[in-house]
Design a protein around this motif. Structure first.
Motif, short mmCIF file in Angstrom:
data_model
loop_
_atom_site.label_atom_id
_atom_site.label_comp_id
_atom_site.label_asym_id
_atom_site.label_seq_id
_atom_site.Cartn_x
_atom_site.Cartn_y
_atom_site.Cartn_z
N GLY A 25 0.78 -0.89 0.42
CA GLY A 25 0.17 0.01 -0.46
C GLY A 25 0.86 1.29 -0.22
N VAL A 26 1.91 1.04 0.58
CA VAL A 26 2.83 2.57 0.74
C VAL A 26 3.27 2.68 -0.80
CG1 VAL A 26 4.73 3.58 1.77
CG2 VAL A 26 3.24 2.19 3.60
N LEU A 27 4.07 1.33 -1.12
CA LEU A 27 4.79 1.38 -2.42
C LEU A 27 3.60 2.11 -3.44
CD1 LEU A 27 6.98 -1.44 -2.49
CD2 LEU A 27 7.61 0.38 -1.74
N GLY A 28 2.50 1.84 -2.86
CA GLY A 28 1.34 1.89 -3.72
C GLY A 28 0.88 3.41 -3.91
N ILE A 29 0.49 4.35 -2.84
CA ILE A 29 1.40 6.02 -3.07
C ILE A 29 2.32 5.95 -4.11
CG2 ILE A 29 1.05 7.69 -1.75
CD1 ILE A 29 -0.61 5.73 0.51
N ASP A 30 3.08 5.55 -3.43
CA ASP A 30 4.22 6.70 -4.15
C ASP A 30 4.11 6.40 -5.54
OD1 ASP A 30 7.73 7.16 -4.10
OD2 ASP A 30 7.47 5.11 -4.89
N GLN A 31 3.66 4.59 -5.94
CA GLN A 31 3.86 4.63 -7.18
C GLN A 31 3.23 5.61 -8.38
OE1 GLN A 31 3.12 0.48 -7.97
NE2 GLN A 31 2.29 1.30 -10.49
N TRP A 32 2.45 6.00 -8.02
CA TRP A 32 1.37 7.24 -8.02
C TRP A 32 1.68 8.81 -8.38
CZ3 TRP A 32 -2.46 5.26 -11.40
CH2 TRP A 32 -2.89 4.04 -11.49
N GLY A 33 3.06 8.74 -6.77
CA GLY A 33 3.08 10.56 -7.32
C GLY A 33 4.66 10.51 -6.72
N GLY A 34 4.75 9.80 -6.62
CA GLY A 34 6.81 10.19 -6.49
C GLY A 34 7.60 9.19 -7.44
N LEU A 35 7.26 8.02 -7.21
CA LEU A 35 8.21 6.73 -8.35
C LEU A 35 8.84 7.71 -9.59
CD1 LEU A 35 9.58 4.27 -8.72
CD2 LEU A 35 8.07 3.81 -9.72
N PRO A 36 10.05 8.02 -9.72
CA PRO A 36 10.76 8.33 -11.22
C PRO A 36 10.59 7.70 -12.15
CG PRO A 36 12.38 7.74 -9.28
CD PRO A 36 11.54 8.04 -8.62
N ASP A 37 10.00 7.99 -13.21
CA ASP A 37 10.05 7.08 -14.39
C ASP A 37 11.64 5.81 -14.59
OD1 ASP A 37 8.85 8.24 -15.29
OD2 ASP A 37 9.66 9.19 -16.98
N ASP A 38 12.93 6.83 -14.63
CA ASP A 38 14.10 5.39 -14.14
C ASP A 38 14.23 4.23 -12.57
OD1 ASP A 38 15.21 6.99 -16.33
OD2 ASP A 38 15.99 7.96 -15.16
N GLY A 39 13.36 4.59 -11.98
CA GLY A 39 13.44 3.59 -10.44
C GLY A 39 12.23 2.67 -10.63
N VAL A 40 11.11 2.75 -11.64
CA VAL A 40 10.91 1.35 -12.22
C VAL A 40 11.15 0.34 -12.49
CG1 VAL A 40 8.71 0.08 -14.16
CG2 VAL A 40 9.14 3.13 -13.79
N PRO A 41 12.17 -0.20 -13.20
CA PRO A 41 12.81 -1.53 -13.26
C PRO A 41 13.17 -2.02 -11.68
CG PRO A 41 14.19 0.11 -14.29
CD PRO A 41 13.35 1.19 -13.61
N TYR A 42 13.51 -1.18 -10.69
CA TYR A 42 14.17 -2.23 -9.46
C TYR A 42 12.39 -1.23 -9.11
CZ TYR A 42 15.83 -1.89 -5.22
OH TYR A 42 16.31 -2.73 -3.70
N ARG A 43 11.74 -0.58 -8.62
CA ARG A 43 10.59 -1.45 -8.50
C ARG A 43 9.93 -2.76 -8.83
NH1 ARG A 43 7.58 1.97 -5.99
NH2 ARG A 43 9.02 2.70 -5.21
#
Length: 501
Positions: A25-43
């Motif tokens: 749930g916490v990561l979901g909030i981050d995915q919608w509003g904080g996750l940078p494009d280059d952070g996607v592969p690690y996520r």
């Protein structure tokens, strides 16, 4: 393994599974509003790890043993234990029937799809998102067929969200509702009343409007100590992180429509954190997914937040906080907030036409899974239905097919829940009036505690320990029934537009 050991093993799965869900749930909030494009592969790696850990809970030696027992003995000593058993067997069946490789691929693709959706919205170009939409729809279909090979995949997806309801019953009640809406809109047009809602576009300081909306949510009953706010997102949503932690995410702006958005999400969050202690300890907190969750949000937003009584209560506060509204009469503001008119965006629609937006999406999904529609045809089909049902045609893809986040993956098969929530609300409203006949008077006086207590006692406290049908049967012996909602809309808007006194 004796009975006590089985209970402990089952509870352990719910406890640890709840921890993983909280992290997600916490990561979901981050995915919608904080996750940078280059952070996607690690996520993606993180998400796959968490999914693997959650899946592994259901296939330990202890899980294998209790699964064998509970398949033969699915009824527990009480409703909470029975709900735990039901949920355990359902989730284990999902992990057994859906190949891990398929589930991992879906999770990978939905994260990529989210990034593509954001890019497509910025450029107003559906073609950027289309290949990702094709992929997640196909993967979602494969998952549904893996679960129930002989079933309509759309029916399976709908049941995953709104358990116990079938698409024929939903389609029937949606048809009834649409007919009712057509008649209400005919009466509105015949009234000749023109309502000016341009005042809702009067932009005020965004931070001030956000703080004002938060204060109103607190007054209704939302507790900051059990939640919080995130304003770094495009699309509003609520996240239940723990039994006493349900947070609101929304875009921040200075229009008064932010008030109803915050009230809506506070309804989700109050439902999310209001499970009783026994339900919370069992790991069944958070509320029933789908229509009942949407119903609680829309009840706070509409039956309270858009009511004449509520506007009478808050209007002195509004004009004190925002003097720019001082020259606008209270009745004019109330009518502006409830003007019935076709809009491009579902989230900006009035109570009457909102359901047409949902029905359009439900029918498009239904037709796709029935093989009547391809993703290549989806944009034109969307635009055509908007023209047929609402008399307008989207001017670009962002205000059209790209407006919702749902088709990035996880919420395919969810849209019906919004109108099901409205239908439930019509039934709940009739039930609450029997116990609280002075409902409107309480709202007008700002006395919300009796209403929130009723919702808590009759719905919220049970969390996921009951099914939607269990609750539905508390309020009606007719099953799913759109008529109370039609009657409510006809009465409310009849008084606004003049065919009711």
């Amino acid at each position: 393994m004796n009975a006590q050991e089985r209970k402990a093993a089952l509870q352990n799965i719910y406890t640890i599974g709840g921890y993983y869900n909280s992290i997600g749930g916490v990561l979901g909030i981050d995915q919608w509003g904080g996750l940078p494009d280059d952070g996607v592969p690690y996520r993606l790696k993180v998400n796959n790890f968490l999914n693997d850990q959650r899946r592994a809970l259901y296939f330990t030696p202890e899980a294998e043993e209790i699964a064998a027992y509970y398949k033969e003995n699915p009824i527990g000593e009480n409703d909470i234990e029975t709900a735990q058993i039901r949920g355990f067997l359902k989730q284990r069946s999902f992990y057994q029937d859906v190949p891990k490789e398929l589930f991992d691929e879906f999770n990978r693709k939905r994260v990529e799809s989210m990034t593509a959706w954001k890019q497509a919205r910025e450029k107003q170009d559906f073609n950027i998102f289309k290949p990702y939409m094709k992929a997640v729809f196909d993967l979602r279909k494969q998952i549904a067929l893996a679960l129930r090979p002989d079933n309509d995949p759309f029916a399976t997806l709908v049941d995953m969200t709104d358990e116990g309801l079938n698409i024929d019953d939903i389609s029937s009640e949606f048809h009834k509702l649409r007919q009712g809406i057509v008649e209400i809109r005919r009466k509105i047009e015949a009234s000749g009343l023109e309502i000016d809602n341009s005042i809702l576009q009067k932009e005020q300081n965004a931070e001030d409007m956000m703080n004002f909306a938060k204060a109103l949510a607190r007054e209704v009953g939302y507790q900051d100590a059990k939640g919080g706010y995130n304003d770094k997102v495009i699309h509003a949503f609520s996240s239940t992180i723990g039994p006493r932690d349900a947070r609101i995410s929304t875009a921040k702006h200075g229009k008064p429509t932010l008030i109803t958005t915050i009230l809506h999400e506070s309804g989700h969050s109050m439902y999310g954190y209001s499970s009783n202690e026994e339900v919370a300890e069992a790991g069944l907190f958070g509320g029933i997914s789908g229509g009942f969750h949407e119903g609680q949000a829309r009840f706070i937003e509409n039956f309270i937040g858009r009511s004449r009584a509520y506007i009478h209560h808050i209007y002195p506060k509004l004009i004190k906080a925002f003097p720019a509204y001082e020259d606008i009469p209270e009745e004019a503001y109330y009518r502006a907030l409830n003007k019935v008119a076709s809009t491009y965006k579902r989230t900006e629609a009035d109570e009457v036409t909102y359901n047409l937006h949902v029905i359009i999406r439900f029918e498009l999904e239904r037709d796709y899974f029935a093989g009547k529609l391809t993703i290549d045809q989806m944009r034109d089909a969307w635009d055509d239905k908007y023209e047929e049902y609402l008399g307008i045609r989207p001017r670009n893809d962002t205000e059209g097919i790209l407006q919702d986040m749902h088709w990035t993956g996880s919420w395919i098969g969810y849209f019906q829940s919004y109108t099901l929530g409205n239908i439930y609300d019509g039934m709940i409203y009739n039930a609450i009036l029997k116990d609280i006949p002075n409902f409107s008077e309480l709202v007008e006086e700002g006395e919300f505690a009796p209403i929130i207590n009723w919702l808590t006692e009759n719905i919220w406290q049970y969390g996921r320990s009951v099914t939607a049908m269990d609750l539905l049967n508390k309020f009606s012996d007719k099953g799913l029934d759109a008529q109370p909602l039609i009657d409510y809309l006809d009465d409310k808007f009849g008084r606004i537009y003049g065919w009711k006194k």
